[in-house]
Scaffold this active site. Structure first.
Site, short mmCIF file in Angstrom:
data_model
loop_
_atom_site.label_atom_id
_atom_site.label_comp_id
_atom_site.label_asym_id
_atom_site.label_seq_id
_atom_site.Cartn_x
_atom_site.Cartn_y
_atom_site.Cartn_z
N HIS A 150 -10.09 4.92 6.12
CA HIS A 150 -11.49 4.77 6.49
C HIS A 150 -11.68 3.74 7.61
O HIS A 150 -12.80 3.35 7.93
CB HIS A 150 -12.32 4.39 5.27
CG HIS A 150 -12.19 5.39 4.17
ND1 HIS A 150 -12.81 6.63 4.22
CD2 HIS A 150 -11.49 5.39 3.01
CE1 HIS A 150 -12.49 7.32 3.13
NE2 HIS A 150 -11.69 6.59 2.39
N ASN A 191 -12.80 -2.82 5.23
CA ASN A 191 -13.74 -1.86 5.80
C ASN A 191 -15.15 -1.87 5.19
O ASN A 191 -16.03 -1.17 5.69
CB ASN A 191 -13.17 -0.44 5.72
CG ASN A 191 -13.50 0.25 4.42
OD1 ASN A 191 -13.15 -0.24 3.36
ND2 ASN A 191 -14.17 1.38 4.51
N ASP A 214 -6.67 -1.68 0.89
CA ASP A 214 -7.61 -0.70 0.34
C ASP A 214 -8.19 0.19 1.45
O ASP A 214 -8.36 -0.25 2.58
CB ASP A 214 -8.73 -1.46 -0.36
CG ASP A 214 -9.69 -0.56 -1.11
OD1 ASP A 214 -9.23 0.19 -1.99
OD2 ASP A 214 -10.90 -0.61 -0.82
N GLU A 262 -3.20 2.14 0.94
CA GLU A 262 -3.80 3.21 0.15
C GLU A 262 -4.51 4.18 1.09
O GLU A 262 -5.62 3.93 1.54
CB GLU A 262 -4.81 2.65 -0.87
CG GLU A 262 -5.46 3.73 -1.71
CD GLU A 262 -6.98 3.64 -1.77
OE1 GLU A 262 -7.58 4.20 -2.70
OE2 GLU A 262 -7.59 3.01 -0.88
#
Length: 551
Positions: free
Chosen positions: A274, A160, A270, A313
């Protein structure tokens, strides 16, 4: 007379044969399952320096803030510790490394001083490794060495965002990234369509618009003599998949190359929340395809039929949430066609309850709402400023609480040595990221005792999938806390009984609900054995812990 002697000889030989013991059957090897994995999480730069010749690259020579520069840890250093048996002795069956792709060349200079991308989350080029971490040959050797030792390798996937913009690290084109607004995290849009922090360009993962390669990558690849090959691979990828040439699909191609080329076993992903949840379903599909392709091309190197592992996550997700994460205005299920597990941020907060309350609740959640999936528990991590035991006053309890919890476990590098998490002069996450203290592991008597405790529990966990993936049942809390775990898969069954807070010296443990009389049990903590009589075993040891397994 000769006939009598002949008959007598035959009788003696037959008698001797009948009295021979049956061959001892070896215990069946426990199958691996990600649901019970014991994963070691390390910062590649902070674990072990196996090659001092790669410590400085790209003129990264500026003086940095405390613990915010490269310290020399690398892929060769990890391989060295695998060969030494460090991970095997600790009961580790998977290693998760922070990202090893090429980082921005310069450092940022905001707040506390210069910071370089030592942590691996500031990508400049997904297609190659950062020389500070090593080479692709180093990675190939690492994966092969790990697999030979029964250890799986997880890399860390960042989709991201790119790395920050500096004087020499230019921003990616506007069709690739947004540089504002900064996330406020108060709803779904303000968590996904925004930058995590200031000066961290956000990849437009929601876009389906085709984009050209960033000019800085084109220029870089041409100077390195690999532009044509990289473009050809992209052509093949987009032709096979039919995906639009949108930013996220380029990155998925680059990340899954590490699967098809090196045979890595999983990704820790990760900043999951988002990015739109559909992105992870697409990523799952490409990861599975790449893993299948690697297996077909490397039949002799395949460990087993275990699938590719994705653990996400989702910051502040806790296992009690089950399948859902609530943004306030939208609820998302990240398990559907994507993640095997999400990191559980809540185990550290469960210390206000008894272990039985915690373990029983986790067992119920994992075998009901999360059935078919799992969670990854931790008590210390690289960006959690409120770990379970920041002062390292309870390293024994930390190991016990974590390594006996239902679900997979994540040991943060140095947990097993009580590596300090309070470093003078640091700010923010840096205090959690000191270099591994190998001298203490070798020379400090108290550190050795702590390590021995982690090793005993870790090896017991790795030998028994019942600990992480089995059904939990309390036996008693009257004379210490005693529970059982039972795991079954196909024709394999694994049964263990664990006793905590027991009396030192002789202990009588009721195992009648799990083991029949006459069965010999082994206490893996004290390395003593006893036979079940009257439904009980007597264990004489100086420990308050008993780890019972069938001998």
């Amino acid at each position: 007379m000769k006939n009598i002697l002949l008959v007598l000889c035959v009788f003696i030989i037959t008698l001797g044969c009948s009295q021979q013991k049956e061959p001892i059957k070896e215990k069946p090897k426990a199958p691996f399952t990600w649901k019970a994995a014991n994963i070691y999480f390390l910062l590649t730069d902070r674990f072990n320096n196996g090659d001092t010749s790669n410590d400085t690259n790209f003129n990264r020579t500026k003086e940095t803030a405390t613990l915010r520069g490269f310290k020399g840890g690398d892929i060769k250093g990890i391989t060295q510790k695998i060969n030494e048996g460090y991970f095997t002795d600790l009961g580790i069956n998977a290693i998760w490394m922070t990202p090893i792709v090429e980082q921005i060349h310069d450092g940022t200079d905001e707040g506390t001083g210069v910071t370089y991308g030592f942590h691996g989350y500031w990508t400049s080029d997904w297609t190659t490794l950062d020389p500070n971490f090593g080479t692709k040959e180093d990675l190939k050797n690492l994966v092969e060495t790990a697999h030979k030792n029964g250890i799986r390798i997880l890399l860390d996937a960042v989709i991201n965002h790119t790395g920050p913009v500096t004087d020499i690290d230019t921003v990616w084109p506007a069709e690739w990234v947004r540089t504002e607004p900064q996330c406020t995290y108060d709803n779904y849009a303000n968590t996904t369509a925004c930058t995590l922090v200031k000066n961290l360009p956000d990849i437009k993962t929601e876009s389906d618009e085709g984009v050209e390669l960033p000019p800085q990558l084109v220029e870089k690849w041409k100077s390195e003599g690999r532009y044509e090959s990289e473009v050809a691979e992209l052509e093949t990828f987009f032709k096979r998949t039919g995906y639009p040439r949108a930013p996220r699909f380029y990155i998925m191609k680059w990340l899954t190359d590490y699967i098809s080329e090196f045979g890595i076993d999983g990704y820790r992903v990760d900043t999951v929340k988002h990015t739109e949840e559909s992105v992870w379903q697409e990523f799952r599909k490409e990861c599975d395809y790449a893993f299948a392709e690697w297996k077909k091309s490397n039949v002799d190197e395949v460990l087993d039929d275990t699938h590719f592992y994705l653990v996400g996550e989702v910051y502040n997700y806790h296992v009690q949430s089950g399948r859902n994460y609530d943004f306030g205005d939208k609820v998302v299920d990240y398990f559907t066609d994507s993640f095997d597990a999400l990191i559980n941020f809540n185990l550290k907060y469960d210390n206000g309850r008894s272990l039985e309350e915690t373990y029983a609740e986790y067992d119920s959640i994992l075998n009901n709402g999360l059935k078919g999936h799992s969670t990854l528990n931790y008590l210390t991590s690289h960006d959690d400023g409120q770990p379970f035991d920041k002062a390292r006053e309870k390293p024994y309890e930390t190991a016990t609480r974590l390594l006996l919890a239902p679900g997979a476990s994540q040991v943060y590098y140095g947990d097993e040595l009580a590596r300090t998490l309070i470093v003078e002069g640091t700010e923010g996450d840096a205090t959690l990221r000191s270099f591994m203290d190998w001298e203490a592991a070798q020379n400090n008597d108290e550190t050795k005792k702590i390590l021995a405790h982690w090793q005993k529990l870790g090896k017991f966990r790795s030998s028994h999938p019942a600990i992480g993936a089995g059904r939990h049942e309390k036996i008693t809390e009257d004379e210490g806390y005693i529970f059982s775990r039972v795991f079954s898969k196909d024709d394999f069954t694994d049964t263990v009984v664990v006793g905590l807070n027991m009396t030192k010296g002789e202990k009588v443990i009721d195992v009648s609900s799990k083991f029949e009389d006459g069965i010999e049990l082994h206490d893996a903590y004290a390395d003593v054995s006893a036979t079940v009589k009257g439904g009980k075993v007597r264990i004489d040891s100086p420990s308050e812990i008993v780890l019972l397994e069938r001998k």
